[in-house]
Write a protein that holds these residues in place. Structure first.
Motif, PDB file in Angstrom:
ATOM      1  N   GLY A 136       0.786  -1.229   0.000  1.00 38.81           N
ATOM      2  CA  GLY A 136       0.000   0.000   0.000  1.00 38.81           C
ATOM      3  C   GLY A 136       0.815   1.274   0.000  1.00 38.81           C
ATOM      4  N   CYS A 137       2.112   1.165  -0.235  1.00 36.88           N
ATOM      5  CA  CYS A 137       2.968   2.358  -0.269  1.00 36.88           C
ATOM      6  C   CYS A 137       2.817   3.099  -1.593  1.00 36.88           C
ATOM      7  CB  CYS A 137       4.440   1.961  -0.096  1.00 36.88           C
ATOM      8  SG  CYS A 137       4.844   1.280   1.525  1.00 36.88           S
ATOM      9  N   GLN A 138       3.046   4.409  -1.550  1.00 38.18           N
ATOM     10  CA  GLN A 138       3.246   5.156  -2.787  1.00 38.18           C
ATOM     11  C   GLN A 138       4.687   4.929  -3.246  1.00 38.18           C
ATOM     12  OE1 GLN A 138       2.189   9.251  -3.271  1.00 38.18           O
ATOM     13  NE2 GLN A 138       0.417   9.104  -1.894  1.00 38.18           N
ATOM     14  N   VAL A 139       4.870   4.758  -4.541  1.00 40.10           N
ATOM     15  CA  VAL A 139       6.197   4.498  -5.092  1.00 40.10           C
ATOM     16  C   VAL A 139       6.485   5.502  -6.204  1.00 40.10           C
ATOM     17  CG1 VAL A 139       7.610   2.861  -6.390  1.00 40.10           C
ATOM     18  CG2 VAL A 139       6.203   2.051  -4.489  1.00 40.10           C
ATOM     19  N   HIS A 140       7.548   6.272  -6.015  1.00 40.15           N
ATOM     20  CA  HIS A 140       7.979   7.250  -7.004  1.00 40.15           C
ATOM     21  C   HIS A 140       9.391   6.882  -7.469  1.00 40.15           C
ATOM     22  CE1 HIS A 140       4.603   9.971  -6.036  1.00 40.15           C
ATOM     23  NE2 HIS A 140       4.783   9.549  -4.789  1.00 40.15           N
ATOM     24  N   PHE A 141       9.597   6.852  -8.775  1.00 42.60           N
ATOM     25  CA  PHE A 141      10.880   6.468  -9.343  1.00 42.60           C
ATOM     26  C   PHE A 141      11.672   7.682  -9.828  1.00 42.60           C
ATOM     27  CE2 PHE A 141       8.352   2.621 -10.039  1.00 42.60           C
ATOM     28  CZ  PHE A 141       9.239   1.610  -9.717  1.00 42.60           C
ATOM     29  N   VAL A 142      12.998   7.594  -9.662  1.00 41.97           N
ATOM     30  CA  VAL A 142      13.924   8.482 -10.364  1.00 41.97           C
ATOM     31  C   VAL A 142      14.991   7.586 -10.980  1.00 41.97           C
ATOM     32  CG1 VAL A 142      15.478  10.443 -10.253  1.00 41.97           C
ATOM     33  CG2 VAL A 142      13.541  10.330  -8.695  1.00 41.97           C
ATOM     34  N   LEU A 143      15.036   7.553 -12.308  1.00 47.63           N
ATOM     35  CA  LEU A 143      15.987   6.712 -13.026  1.00 47.63           C
ATOM     36  C   LEU A 143      16.982   7.601 -13.754  1.00 47.63           C
ATOM     37  CD1 LEU A 143      13.520   4.107 -14.605  1.00 47.63           C
ATOM     38  CD2 LEU A 143      14.593   4.071 -12.337  1.00 47.63           C
ATOM     39  N   ALA A 144      18.275   7.248 -13.661  1.00 44.78           N
ATOM     40  CA  ALA A 144      19.323   8.092 -14.238  1.00 44.78           C
ATOM     41  C   ALA A 144      20.314   7.253 -15.018  1.00 44.78           C
ATOM     42  CB  ALA A 144      20.036   8.869 -13.136  1.00 44.78           C
ATOM     43  N   GLY A 145      20.965   7.885 -15.994  1.00 46.85           N
ATOM     44  CA  GLY A 145      22.011   7.218 -16.758  1.00 46.85           C
ATOM     45  C   GLY A 145      22.682   8.193 -17.708  1.00 46.85           C
ATOM     46  N   PRO A 146      23.835   7.797 -18.253  1.00 45.86           N
ATOM     47  CA  PRO A 146      24.526   8.671 -19.214  1.00 45.86           C
ATOM     48  C   PRO A 146      23.698   8.941 -20.469  1.00 45.86           C
ATOM     49  CG  PRO A 146      26.000   6.968 -18.383  1.00 45.86           C
ATOM     50  CD  PRO A 146      24.627   6.592 -17.931  1.00 45.86           C
ATOM     51  N   SER A 147      22.966   7.912 -20.945  1.00 46.05           N
ATOM     52  CA  SER A 147      22.168   8.049 -22.162  1.00 46.05           C
ATOM     53  C   SER A 147      20.940   7.157 -22.062  1.00 46.05           C
ATOM     54  CB  SER A 147      22.987   7.657 -23.395  1.00 46.05           C
ATOM     55  OG  SER A 147      23.252   6.258 -23.386  1.00 46.05           O
ATOM     56  N   ALA A 148      20.049   7.277 -23.054  1.00 48.68           N
ATOM     57  CA  ALA A 148      18.809   6.499 -23.043  1.00 48.68           C
ATOM     58  C   ALA A 148      19.083   5.006 -22.995  1.00 48.68           C
ATOM     59  CB  ALA A 148      17.971   6.855 -24.271  1.00 48.68           C
ATOM     60  N   ARG A 149      20.111   4.550 -23.706  1.00 42.15           N
ATOM     61  CA  ARG A 149      20.404   3.124 -23.784  1.00 42.15           C
ATOM     62  C   ARG A 149      20.935   2.563 -22.466  1.00 42.15           C
ATOM     63  NH1 ARG A 149      20.101   0.461 -28.281  1.00 42.15           N
ATOM     64  NH2 ARG A 149      21.572  -1.114 -27.513  1.00 42.15           N
ATOM     65  N   GLN A 150      21.279   3.429 -21.545  1.00 47.58           N
ATOM     66  CA  GLN A 150      21.805   2.987 -20.258  1.00 47.58           C
ATOM     67  C   GLN A 150      20.849   3.262 -19.107  1.00 47.58           C
ATOM     68  OE1 GLN A 150      25.423   5.189 -21.402  1.00 47.58           O
ATOM     69  NE2 GLN A 150      26.564   3.459 -20.554  1.00 47.58           N
ATOM     70  N   VAL A 151      19.591   3.464 -19.449  1.00 49.88           N
ATOM     71  CA  VAL A 151      18.532   3.586 -18.442  1.00 49.88           C
ATOM     72  C   VAL A 151      17.637   2.366 -18.575  1.00 49.88           C
ATOM     73  CG1 VAL A 151      16.534   4.898 -17.653  1.00 49.88           C
ATOM     74  CG2 VAL A 151      18.580   6.100 -18.447  1.00 49.88           C
ATOM     75  N   PHE A 152      17.569   1.580 -17.524  1.00 53.07           N
ATOM     76  CA  PHE A 152      16.764   0.362 -17.568  1.00 53.07           C
ATOM     77  C   PHE A 152      15.416   0.588 -16.893  1.00 53.07           C
ATOM     78  CE2 PHE A 152      15.107  -3.571 -15.849  1.00 53.07           C
ATOM     79  CZ  PHE A 152      15.234  -4.448 -16.913  1.00 53.07           C
ATOM     80  N   GLY A 153      14.344   0.169 -17.575  1.00 49.94           N
ATOM     81  CA  GLY A 153      13.035   0.106 -16.936  1.00 49.94           C
ATOM     82  C   GLY A 153      12.219   1.373 -16.923  1.00 49.94           C
ATOM     83  N   SER A 154      12.495   2.327 -17.806  1.00 52.46           N
ATOM     84  CA  SER A 154      11.757   3.596 -17.745  1.00 52.46           C
ATOM     85  C   SER A 154      10.268   3.390 -18.033  1.00 52.46           C
ATOM     86  CB  SER A 154      12.350   4.609 -18.718  1.00 52.46           C
ATOM     87  OG  SER A 154      12.314   4.124 -20.052  1.00 52.46           O
ATOM     88  N   ARG A 155       9.937   2.525 -18.998  1.00 53.00           N
ATOM     89  CA  ARG A 155       8.519   2.287 -19.296  1.00 53.00           C
ATOM     90  C   ARG A 155       7.825   1.574 -18.150  1.00 53.00           C
ATOM     91  NH1 ARG A 155       8.642   0.362 -25.680  1.00 53.00           N
ATOM     92  NH2 ARG A 155       9.399   2.346 -26.536  1.00 53.00           N
ATOM     93  N   MET A 156       8.506   0.619 -17.552  1.00 51.47           N
ATOM     94  CA  MET A 156       7.923  -0.091 -16.421  1.00 51.47           C
ATOM     95  C   MET A 156       7.683   0.867 -15.260  1.00 51.47           C
ATOM     96  SD  MET A 156       9.404  -3.347 -14.246  1.00 51.47           S
ATOM     97  CE  MET A 156       9.499  -4.349 -15.712  1.00 51.47           C
ATOM     98  N   ALA A 157       8.633   1.755 -15.001  1.00 49.32           N
ATOM     99  CA  ALA A 157       8.487   2.723 -13.916  1.00 49.32           C
ATOM    100  C   ALA A 157       7.278   3.619 -14.154  1.00 49.32           C
ATOM    101  CB  ALA A 157       9.758   3.553 -13.783  1.00 49.32           C
ATOM    102  N   GLN A 158       7.086   4.045 -15.394  1.00 45.92           N
ATOM    103  CA  GLN A 158       5.944   4.895 -15.702  1.00 45.92           C
ATOM    104  C   GLN A 158       4.631   4.142 -15.561  1.00 45.92           C
ATOM    105  OE1 GLN A 158       7.095   6.080 -19.628  1.00 45.92           O
ATOM    106  NE2 GLN A 158       8.557   7.630 -18.916  1.00 45.92           N
ATOM    107  N   ARG A 159       4.678   2.835 -15.813  1.00 41.68           N
ATOM    108  CA  ARG A 159       3.459   2.030 -15.747  1.00 41.68           C
ATOM    109  C   ARG A 159       3.042   1.716 -14.316  1.00 41.68           C
ATOM    110  NH1 ARG A 159       5.213  -1.929 -18.411  1.00 41.68           N
ATOM    111  NH2 ARG A 159       5.436  -3.539 -16.818  1.00 41.68           N
ATOM    112  N   ILE A 160       3.997   1.387 -13.455  1.00 43.77           N
ATOM    113  CA  ILE A 160       3.628   0.916 -12.116  1.00 43.77           C
ATOM    114  C   ILE A 160       3.802   1.971 -11.029  1.00 43.77           C
ATOM    115  CG2 ILE A 160       4.275  -1.429 -12.772  1.00 43.77           C
ATOM    116  CD1 ILE A 160       6.724  -1.177 -10.967  1.00 43.77           C
ATOM    117  N   GLY A 161       4.580   3.013 -11.281  1.00 43.48           N
ATOM    118  CA  GLY A 161       4.865   3.998 -10.252  1.00 43.48           C
ATOM    119  C   GLY A 161       3.808   5.078 -10.145  1.00 43.48           C
ATOM    120  N   ASP A 162       3.730   5.720  -8.981  1.00 35.94           N
ATOM    121  CA  ASP A 162       2.867   6.884  -8.833  1.00 35.94           C
ATOM    122  C   ASP A 162       3.422   8.062  -9.622  1.00 35.94           C
ATOM    123  OD1 ASP A 162       0.683   6.258  -6.625  1.00 35.94           O
ATOM    124  OD2 ASP A 162       2.528   5.269  -6.006  1.00 35.94           O
TER     125      ASP A 162
END
Length: 295
Positions: A136-162
């Motif tokens: 029941g927690c709120q979950v907020h993501f911050v994902l970082a990387g040098p470039s788009a190809r080095q960021v894992f899970g951005s779509r998943m984070a947008q789908r499941i995160g608040d």
């Protein structure tokens, strides 16, 4: 369910390329049923007759109930051991040990959680997110990387995160900048109560510092210490040592695999990583001329 790790022959289900990384799904029911977010697995590499004695350790991206229980890990092909793993195919067998290490400590009540991640090691943040959301927690993501190809899970984070904030150094995905640039704003916007982080050491250090500035507790997975050249995963080889100060104010050298990989961010002596601080318990002393008995 036992907390005791198991050694098992795991069957490779799939190996897929995800941006600059590889995601490998393994059928390993005994490990899947014991796993808690933040723990890791150690994989033997090189095959039955290899000279590569040291395992490769990876945080777990997700656990599923398919095929009795599957475990998925994400890694970069950076050296011969991970290169060998990237070449595995469906139905291959791997010697797998796990789950290992200390997991994330979970909040007793529903709170607002900020999950910061980067690099392939950041994939482990999603197993934590699943558990927090079920509580029941709120979950907020911050994902970082040098470039788009080095960021894992951005779509998943947008789908499941608040909410999900993505930042890249070259601006190829999300905002342009670094974790340090965006995290203070996200802390304020979300009203976070606790911060969790997985990823490179530099990112963990930034997250810990910013959390401290806002008076927030932080938990970080120092998994990168287990991935440098491989590690035993069980605290024997002593290649993953780092200085941590305890409740009593005394600094001790701890093993990332056995005493972590999850640690309190404010306990890690980030500025002394790679060294044995002179004031650490049991640290070698430099003898003075007098102590050495010279005249």
């Amino acid at each position: 369910m036992s907390d005791t790790p198991v050694q098992t022959s795991a069957t490779v289900l799939t190996v897929r390329q995800v941006q600059d990384y590889h995601a490998m799904t393994l059928v390993a029911p005994a490990i899947a049923e014991r796993f808690r977010p933040g723990q890791f697995v150690a994989v033997a590499v090189g095959g039955e007759h290899t000279a590569r004695l040291v395992r490769r350790c990876f945080g777990v991206h997700q656990v599923q109930s398919d095929y009795g229980g599957t475990v998925e890990v994400v890694f970069a092909d950076t050296e011969p051991g991970t290169g060998w793993l990237a070449g595995r195919r469906s139905r291959d067998q791997l010697d797998l040990l796990g789950p290992l290490g200390r997991p994330f400590r979970l909040p007793r009540d529903p709170v607002t959680c900020l999950l910061a991640a980067g690099g392939p090691g950041g994939a482990a943040i999603f197993a934590l997110a699943d558990t927090l959301l079920r509580r029941g927690c709120q979950v907020h993501f911050v994902l970082a990387g040098p470039s788009a190809r080095q960021v894992f899970g951005s779509r998943m984070a947008q789908r499941i995160g608040d909410s999900a904030t993505v930042v890249t150094e070259d601006g190829s995905l999300g905002e342009k900048g670094t974790m340090r640039d965006v995290l203070p704003r996200v802390v304020q916007e979300t009203g976070a109560d606790v911060v969790y982080a997985c990823g490179p050491t530099g990112l963990l250090r930034s997250v810990t510092q910013i959390a401290g500035e806002f008076g927030l507790p932080s938990q970080v997975s120092v998994e990168e210490f287990l991935q440098r050249t491989g590690a035993c995963g069980i605290g024997v080889c002593m290649t993953c040592m780092l200085p941590v100060h305890g409740e009593d104010g005394v600094t001790r050298m701890v093993r990332a695999c056995a005493d972590g990989p999850v640690l309190r961010g404010d306990r890690v002596r980030w500025g002394d990583l790679g060294t044995i601080p002179f004031d650490a318990l049991g640290a070698p002393r430099v003898l003075s001329v007098t102590e050495g008995g010279s005249k």
